[in-house]
Design a protein around this motif. Structure first.
Motif, PDB file in Angstrom:
ATOM      1  N   UNK A 188       0.824  -1.213   0.000  1.00  0.00           N
ATOM      2  CA  UNK A 188       0.000   0.000   0.000  1.00  0.00           C
ATOM      3  C   UNK A 188       0.851   1.253   0.000  1.00  0.00           C
ATOM      4  N   UNK A 189       1.934   1.236   0.777  1.00  0.00           N
ATOM      5  CA  UNK A 189       2.819   2.406   0.861  1.00  0.00           C
ATOM      6  C   UNK A 189       3.492   2.675  -0.488  1.00  0.00           C
ATOM      7  N   UNK A 190       3.910   1.608  -1.187  1.00  0.00           N
ATOM      8  CA  UNK A 190       4.582   1.779  -2.484  1.00  0.00           C
ATOM      9  C   UNK A 190       3.660   2.428  -3.512  1.00  0.00           C
ATOM     10  N   UNK A 195       2.353   8.906   2.269  1.00  0.00           N
ATOM     11  CA  UNK A 195       1.815   8.639   3.596  1.00  0.00           C
ATOM     12  C   UNK A 195       2.914   8.692   4.659  1.00  0.00           C
ATOM     13  N   UNK A 196       4.184   8.501   4.259  1.00  0.00           N
ATOM     14  CA  UNK A 196       5.293   8.544   5.219  1.00  0.00           C
ATOM     15  C   UNK A 196       5.475   9.933   5.839  1.00  0.00           C
ATOM     16  N   UNK A 262       0.265   1.451   5.603  1.00  0.00           N
ATOM     17  CA  UNK A 262      -0.307   0.915   4.366  1.00  0.00           C
ATOM     18  C   UNK A 262      -1.805   1.151   4.297  1.00  0.00           C
ATOM     19  N   UNK A 263      -2.500   0.960   5.421  1.00  0.00           N
ATOM     20  CA  UNK A 263      -3.930   1.266   5.464  1.00  0.00           C
ATOM     21  C   UNK A 263      -4.159   2.751   5.199  1.00  0.00           C
ATOM     22  N   UNK A 264      -3.287   3.585   5.755  1.00  0.00           N
ATOM     23  CA  UNK A 264      -3.402   5.026   5.516  1.00  0.00           C
ATOM     24  C   UNK A 264      -3.216   5.372   4.059  1.00  0.00           C
ATOM     25  N   UNK A 265      -2.246   4.710   3.395  1.00  0.00           N
ATOM     26  CA  UNK A 265      -2.012   4.954   1.973  1.00  0.00           C
ATOM     27  C   UNK A 265      -3.233   4.556   1.147  1.00  0.00           C
ATOM     28  N   UNK A 277     -10.469  -1.076   6.249  1.00  0.00           N
ATOM     29  CA  UNK A 277      -9.213  -0.857   5.513  1.00  0.00           C
ATOM     30  C   UNK A 277      -8.217  -1.999   5.636  1.00  0.00           C
ATOM     31  N   UNK A 278      -8.284  -2.778   6.717  1.00  0.00           N
ATOM     32  CA  UNK A 278      -7.327  -3.878   6.858  1.00  0.00           C
ATOM     33  C   UNK A 278      -7.545  -4.918   5.763  1.00  0.00           C
ATOM     34  N   UNK A 279      -8.766  -5.430   5.640  1.00  0.00           N
ATOM     35  CA  UNK A 279      -9.028  -6.473   4.647  1.00  0.00           C
ATOM     36  C   UNK A 279      -9.005  -5.924   3.223  1.00  0.00           C
ATOM     37  N   UNK A 280      -9.446  -4.685   3.034  1.00  0.00           N
ATOM     38  CA  UNK A 280      -9.455  -4.111   1.687  1.00  0.00           C
ATOM     39  C   UNK A 280      -8.049  -3.767   1.199  1.00  0.00           C
TER      40      UNK A 280
END
Length: 624
Positions: A188-190, A195-196, A262-265, A277-280
């Motif tokens: 998700x971050x990539x 988001x960082x 990653x969830x935030x991204x 957001x965790x499962x998605x």
């Protein structure tokens, strides 16, 4: 070769601790960020609010877990053991007597709160995992509660078989879990590396400036990210400090941070993913395997909490804060693997009530946090005392460190207090009920022991008179169980009164629990000959050990006091307790509760593993 073996051993223990210590905090990403962004009125999903929550989560993980627990609290060990009751014991060792009752009360409050946490954690963890069914197929939502109950029923049912065999799969599953959530977060971050920016504490400060009063209450949801931090300290005796620290910094901490970010991204590009957001965050093909893995991880998290409740109960029983109860040791090698039937099933029914009452993990999140943050506050107070009184820190240094910790813990606790009427009352009520039981048992038992005849001169006079003018002597050894070193045992007097006989050798046996986990066998028994036919034996045990009279007799034989089980009779008093002097209504209620606890506590022959055919019990009415 030895060096390689040590490395291998450290690696094995480090992997094993991941399966037990980090289950609770490791499953927090299932619901934390979702609840932060949906659980507080007045906060909507914007880049500013999202970065604010992510920054708060990151810095809480760093300050509370990495700094407070990993760096400082874990240094406070009692012969390698940790936990809130251990910290309490350390805090009172070098303290002025006038402060001891207050510190002991705080420790008992912290211990009681853990029971409330033990109800909420299994319920919210398993529910949040099974809720992944909604993402796979919305029509499956009606199966969430039945499946959750089925999983937890199976978990509590297998407790009687011990966690040894199940525990072997705990570590690999949790390692896979942390690697998986870390990779999910990284993917998700990539896709959205901006988001960082949330690593900058500016966003946490900006969040408070933007939302003002509402941001304070939002802390009640942010704290969900550090629930389970207390387990690092409580489970220290099982694994040691080094493996727990290595696991946190190498795998657990980075995986949690990556997943939250990653969830935030994902939410930056797809705000509607706030539903879950965790499962998605996972690709569609991975949803079913992820659901299975999440369910296993939450079961392991629940198991860790259940085992923690068992361990805390055993410690409280051995330290005299709870009545004796049946404790089954499920492993011959590991003393930490225990099963307590009454606690297991009371906990099970409490968890069922929580699931059926709250129905959704979001509702349970409203009940979560008060007892956790309350324990965090108490831990900060106690560790501050230990720093000054036990470690030799200057008062100003210890006070400053305590103030810094409380600066974080007190706002978190205060923010969670608003949850009291939206579900937080449940774990608080459970904790208060346990606290009342602990205080009642401790105070009334102490009152009872004070009323018993702890008189060295009276005991000496009795022995002298029996030696000068003995009743009829019979062959064998009489072991008379005595609560106190100088108690005149009522059962001995009743035997003389009714049977008018005395064994040719009498041992007054007192089993004492020391404020350490283990007592070395060299100090196991202390023997003192009081007269030609009377001996006093004090058997000392740590609170992690199980007293056993066969072992005591064996140790006595090594010291020269030889006696076999076949020639020994154990005399015990089966007391009926009645209230003595008139009391105010609240003290009378406390006395009634003590009577109930006493009637339902484990009988001494079972507690000390005495063969039933060697026991002689004589009844007595004791006023207290």
């Amino acid at each position: 070769m030895t060096h390689i073996k040590k490395k291998s051993s450290l690696l094995t223990v480090t992997v094993a601790c991941i399966g037990v210590v980090y289950g609770d905090i490791g499953t927090s990403p299932l619901y934390t960020l979702r609840e932060c962004l949906t659980g507080q009125a007045g906060i909507t999903l914007t880049q500013s609010s999202l970065f604010g929550f992510l920054s708060l989560i990151f810095w809480l993980l760093m300050l509370v877990v990495s700094v407070k627990y990993i760096s400082f609290v874990m240094r406070a060990d009692n012969d390698g053991e940790g936990g809130i009751l251990t910290l309490m014991s350390l805090a009172v060792r070098n303290l002025s007597p006038r402060w001891v009752p207050l510190i002991m009360f705080l420790g008992l409050v912290g211990g009681s709160f853990f029971y409330g946490d033990g109800v909420i954690t299994p319920a919210i963890s398993v529910l949040s995992a099974i809720e992944g069914l909604e993402i796979i197929e919305p029509s499956l939502d009606r199966f969430i509660i039945p499946f959750s109950i089925a999983v937890l029923t199976l978990l509590f049912f297998i407790q009687k078989n011990g966690t040894g065999s199940v525990g072997k799969i705990f570590a690999p599953v949790m390692v896979v879990w942390f690697v998986t959530i870390g990779l999910m977060g990284l993917s998700g971050i990539l896709r959205n590396p901006q988001v960082f920016q949330a690593l900058n504490p500016y966003w946490a400060v900006h969040f408070f400036a933007e939302y003002k009063t509402v941001s304070f209450f939002a802390l009640g949801m942010v704290v969900l990210s550090v629930t389970g931090g207390e387990a690092l300290y409580a489970d220290m005796g099982h694994f040691g400090k080094k493996p727990i620290r290595i696991a946190w910094f190498i795998l657990v901490g980075p995986s949690l941070v990556l997943n939250y970010f990653g969830q935030g991204a994902l939410l930056l590009s797809k705000p509607d993913a706030i539903q879950n957001p965790f499962f998605l965050l996972a690709p569609d093909w991975a949803l079913i395997p992820l659901l299975i893995l999440a369910t296993l991880a939450t079961v392991i998290a629940s198991q860790a909490v259940i085992s923690g409740v068992f361990s805390l109960t055993r410690q409280a029983v051995r330290m005299g804060y709870l009545p004796p109860m049946r404790i089954i040791y499920t492993s011959d090698e590991e003393s930490g693997q225990i099963y307590i039937p009454v606690v297991n099933w009371l906990l099970y029914f409490a968890v069922l009530i929580a699931i059926l009452s709250f129905k959704h993990s979001s509702n349970l999140a409203s009940a979560y946090g008060i007892v956790v943050t309350g324990t965090m506050v108490i831990t900060s107070l106690l560790i501050g005392i230990v720093m000054v009184k036990n470690w030799g820190w200057k008062s100003w240094a210890g006070g400053l460190m305590m103030a810094v910790m409380l600066l974080i813990d007190v706002p978190l606790f205060a923010a969670n207090l608003v949850k009291l009427f939206s579900g937080g009352w449940l774990p608080v009520a459970i904790g208060l009920a346990i606290l009342v039981i602990m205080l009642t048992w401790k105070t009334e038992r102490s009152r009872l022991l004070r009323r018993l005849r702890q008189d060295p001169e009276a005991l000496e006079a009795l022995i002298v008179s029996l030696e000068k003018a003995p009743p009829k002597r019979v062959p064998g050894t009489a072991v008379v169980m005595s609560r106190g070193q100088y108690e005149v045992p009522l059962v001995l007097l009743h035997n003389l009164k009714h049977n008018k006989i005395l064994h040719e050798r009498v041992i007054l046996l007192t089993v004492a629990t020391e404020d350490v986990p283990y007592v070395h066998n060299v100090r196991r028994v202390t023997i003192e000959q009081l007269s030609p036919t009377f001996w006093r034996v004090i058997a000392s045990y740590g609170w992690r050990e199980k007293p056993n009279v066969s072992d005591i007799l064996y140790r006595c034989g090594l010291e020269g006091l030889k006696c076999t089980m076949n020639e020994t009779s154990f005399f015990m008093s089966r007391d009926t307790f009645v209230l003595g002097d008139p009391r105010p209504w609240y003290l009378k209620a406390r006395g009634k509760l003590f009577q109930i606890l006493q009637r339902n506590s484990l009988r001494a022959p079972e507690h000390y593993h005495i063969p039933p055919n060697r026991v002689i019990e004589l009844g007595a009415v004791v006023k207290f």
